[in-house]
Design a protein around this motif. Structure first.
Motif, PDB file in Angstrom:
ATOM      1  N   LEU A 157      -8.629   7.621   2.768  1.00  0.00           N
ATOM      2  CA  LEU A 157      -9.884   7.265   2.671  1.00  0.00           C
ATOM      3  C   LEU A 157      -9.986   5.563   2.021  1.00  0.00           C
TER       4      LEU A 157
ATOM      5  N   VAL B 202     -17.553   4.988   3.044  1.00  0.00           N
ATOM      6  CA  VAL B 202     -16.293   5.633   3.021  1.00  0.00           C
ATOM      7  C   VAL B 202     -16.019   5.458   4.549  1.00  0.00           C
TER       8      VAL B 202
ATOM      9  N   ALA C 251     -16.985  11.206   3.511  1.00  0.00           N
ATOM     10  CA  ALA C 251     -15.493  11.124   4.205  1.00  0.00           C
ATOM     11  C   ALA C 251     -15.450  12.208   5.290  1.00  0.00           C
TER      12      ALA C 251
ATOM     13  N   ALA D  29     -12.619   7.379   6.564  1.00  0.00           N
ATOM     14  CA  ALA D  29     -11.695   8.229   6.367  1.00  0.00           C
ATOM     15  C   ALA D  29     -11.049   8.820   7.634  1.00  0.00           C
TER      16      ALA D  29
END
Length: 340
Positions: free
Chosen positions: A217, A196, A318, A198
């Protein structure tokens, strides 16, 4: 198990407007009681269903003999409520997010394993009828191979002040709103999230909280599919609940808040299904009905507690990405003891 009695923990918006009305519509389901922090709020929620009001969950479990505890309360209540249900040998349903952290989620799953009970994760997105129709379209090959998925979930302001307290909520818009977007993306990507990136900040509610009110994200799935999540508490004066699926031969757009929630452009042409009532359109009735059926039959659920843990693992990555400014890997390893 034929008839199922449910003890609802929480008397706020989602309990009053979604879970209690949905449970009341399910055949063979009895609302045994409502547990809340104040007797007045518990009574107000329980009254329309002829249920008993409680302020002590352990006493309510002993007195009602309920089969399952439906936790529709703030996240700081999730772990103690699920653990209480497990101590009494009762099953549990827990609204999103499953917990405030992975450690809490793991403790909840451990309690359920030790008790031999079940924990269902009440994330309504995979039960939305328009998404099921979209899944049929995708599975039929009408838009080719899926390579990108996107979700936008936004509101102007949380409906209660506890959301602004990270100690109670576990965080901000990522843990509150992005869990919906992640669930959608995972449903159509068909593979685990591996990493991820973010970015997030607080723009509208800086005077009330240190938690982020806006987040974006980018997800990478194990099969190469890209996911995008745009989630916020900063959509002033509006709401957003849109989902998109991009394929090599077409695209699906689902706008769940407007009159025609699903639009499909692909080999099958355009389609516009009719609007549905809120409890149905948002999937809550189907979700709770599915959980009750699983309790009756012992069948596997489409949304076990481990599903909620998987979503929190993405949230965790995230949050780490926001802090580091880098793409972060998802730590999805299940602790010793395995999945229940």
């Amino acid at each position: 198990m034929t008839d199922v009695s449910v003890l609802v923990v929480g008397a706020g918006f989602w309990a009053r407007e979604m879970h209690l009305p949905a449970l009341a519509q399910l055949p063979g389901v009895r609302i045994a009681g409502v547990v809340a922090t104040s007797e007045a709020s518990a009574a107000a929620a329980a009254g329309p269903y002829g249920a008993t009001a409680w302020t002590d969950l352990d006493r309510a479990l002993e007195a009602t003999g309920a089969d399952v505890v439906d936790v529709v309360a703030p996240p700081d209540v999730h772990r103690p409520a699920v653990e209480a249900a497990a101590r009494h040998g009762r099953h549990a349903i827990c609204i999103k997010p499953l917990a405030r952290s992975l450690d809490e989620a793991d403790a909840m799953l451990a309690a359920v394993r030790a008790a031999g009970t079940r924990l269902f994760y009440a994330e309504n997105v995979p039960f939305i009828p328009a998404l099921h129709e979209a899944r049929r379209v995708v599975d039929a090959g009408q838009i080719g191979d899926v390579f990108r998925v996107k979700a936008c979930e936004g509101i102007g302001e949380p409906h209660s002040s506890w959301f602004f307290d990270p100690g109670r909520s576990g965080g901000g818009a990522i843990i509150d709103m992005a869990v919906h977007s992640i669930a959608f993306c995972a449903y159509f990507a068909g593979a685990p999230v591996t990493s991820v990136y973010a970015d997030a900040d607080t723009y509208v509610w800086r005077g009330r909280t240190d938690a982020e009110d806006t987040a974006v994200l980018t997800l990478r799935f194990a099969n190469g599919v890209l996911g995008q999540c745009e989630d916020s508490w900063s959509l002033t004066g509006a709401m957003d609940s849109r989902f998109e699926i991009f394929g090599t031969g077409g695209r699906v757009l689902i706008d769940n808040l407007h009159r025609q929630p699903l639009q499909v452009a692909g080999a099958g042409g355009w389609s516009y299904p009719l609007p549905l009532p809120g409890l149905v359109a948002d999937g809550h009735l189907a979700m709770l009905g599915h959980f009750v059926d699983c309790l009756r039959t012992g069948a596997p659920s489409r949304s076990e507690g481990t599903t909620g843990r998987d979503m929190l693992a993405v949230v965790d990555a995230a949050v780490r990405s926001v802090a580091s400014g880098r793409r972060e890997n998802v730590h999805s390893t299940v602790p010793q003891g395995g999945r229940p």
